[in-house]
Design an enzyme around this catalytic site. Structure first.
Site, PDB file in Angstrom:
ATOM      1  N   ASN A 183     -10.125  68.939  50.836  1.00  0.00           N
ATOM      2  CA  ASN A 183      -9.172  68.167  50.036  1.00  0.00           C
ATOM      3  C   ASN A 183      -9.687  67.912  48.620  1.00  0.00           C
ATOM      4  OD1 ASN A 183      -7.187  68.021  51.942  1.00  0.00           O
ATOM      5  ND2 ASN A 183      -7.669  65.947  52.609  1.00  0.00           N
TER       6      ASN A 183
ATOM      7  N   TYR B  77      -8.087  56.348  50.665  1.00  0.00           N
ATOM      8  CA  TYR B  77      -7.753  57.783  50.705  1.00  0.00           C
ATOM      9  C   TYR B  77      -7.563  58.275  52.135  1.00  0.00           C
ATOM     10  CZ  TYR B  77      -8.024  62.703  49.366  1.00  0.00           C
ATOM     11  OH  TYR B  77      -7.759  64.032  49.175  1.00  0.00           O
ATOM     12  N   ARG B  78      -8.407  57.869  53.029  1.00  0.00           N
ATOM     13  CA  ARG B  78      -8.326  58.080  54.476  1.00  0.00           C
ATOM     14  C   ARG B  78      -8.591  59.496  54.969  1.00  0.00           C
ATOM     15  NH1 ARG B  78      -3.908  56.228  58.973  1.00  0.00           N
ATOM     16  NH2 ARG B  78      -2.425  57.335  57.707  1.00  0.00           N
ATOM     17  N   ASP B  79      -8.537  60.501  54.125  1.00  0.00           N
ATOM     18  CA  ASP B  79      -8.785  61.863  54.600  1.00  0.00           C
ATOM     19  C   ASP B  79      -9.674  62.627  53.622  1.00  0.00           C
ATOM     20  OD1 ASP B  79      -8.632  63.895  56.489  1.00  0.00           O
ATOM     21  OD2 ASP B  79      -6.811  64.755  55.628  1.00  0.00           O
ATOM     22  N   LEU B  80     -10.744  61.963  53.169  1.00  0.00           N
ATOM     23  CA  LEU B  80     -11.675  62.658  52.281  1.00  0.00           C
ATOM     24  C   LEU B  80     -12.435  63.694  53.095  1.00  0.00           C
ATOM     25  CD1 LEU B  80     -12.904  62.866  49.433  1.00  0.00           C
ATOM     26  CD2 LEU B  80     -14.733  61.389  50.255  1.00  0.00           C
TER      27      LEU B  80
END
Length: 195
Positions: free
Chosen positions: A40, A33-36
């Site tokens: 978001n 996911y990289r941008d939890l």
């Protein structure tokens, strides 16, 4: 609006863990996911969480690779230290971010707060002294909970945060293991009548 109660907060955290577990272990190929981060995560009327904004997501490593090398992206305060330092992205990078979101959920504090003293803008740096001794864990509880939560479960939740945000990425649990822990924690609901 009333602050979220303990049971609702844990339901949200468990839903986030299930979403990440799906991306990591059921999606083919796996997705990092990289941008939890809290912003978001969308909540429906029943407080069921949905992961949103997959703009920074990456397909996970495949074959014999241990990581994906990429330009460091994501949000300061949630980003795993090894990813920030090397650009090596793994499924364990999302586990770190989950630990930070879980810490926000139980503490009511934000992952990054520029009003905190210098060197303590990141939530983990701010609360680190309380994380050293389990006797201090309850100090992390969101004041808006007004003590309305199961104390032993709260402490176990802090322990889960601690293993998710370990500096050594390989020693962090998988999201499948996190889901198992969250299933246990959510099964121990807070009952104000029993308190």
């Amino acid at each position: 609006m009333q602050p979220l109660d303990w049971n609702t907060r844990m339901k949200i955290a468990a839903g986030i863990a299930n979403g990440l577990n799906y991306l990591h272990h059921k999606a083919k190929p796996p997705v990092i996911y990289r941008d939890l981060k809290s912003s978001n995560i969308l909540l429906d009327d029943g407080f069921l969480p949905k992961l949103s904004d997959f703009g920074l997501a990456k397909f996970g490593p495949h074959e014999d690779k241990s990581h994906v090398s990429t330009r460091v992206m994501g949000t300061y305060g949630y980003c795993a230290p090894e990813y920030a330092a090397t650009g090596h992205l793994t499924l364990k990078s999302d586990v770190y971010s989950f630990g930070m979101v879980l810490l926000e959920i139980i503490s009511g504090l934000t992952a990054l707060d520029e009003t905190r003293v210098r060197g303590k803008h990141k939530l983990l740096d701010w609360v680190r002294p309380m994380l050293i001794d389990p006797k201090n864990f309850l100090q992390l509880a969101d004041k808006k909970l007004n003590g309305q939560f199961p104390k032993s479960v709260f402490c176990k939740t802090v322990e889960l945060v601690l293993i998710c945000v370990r500096d050594n990425a390989p020693s962090r649990p998988t999201m499948t293991e996190v889901v198992g822990a969250m299933d246990y924690l959510t099964s121990k609901k807070y009952d104000p009548c029993a308190a």
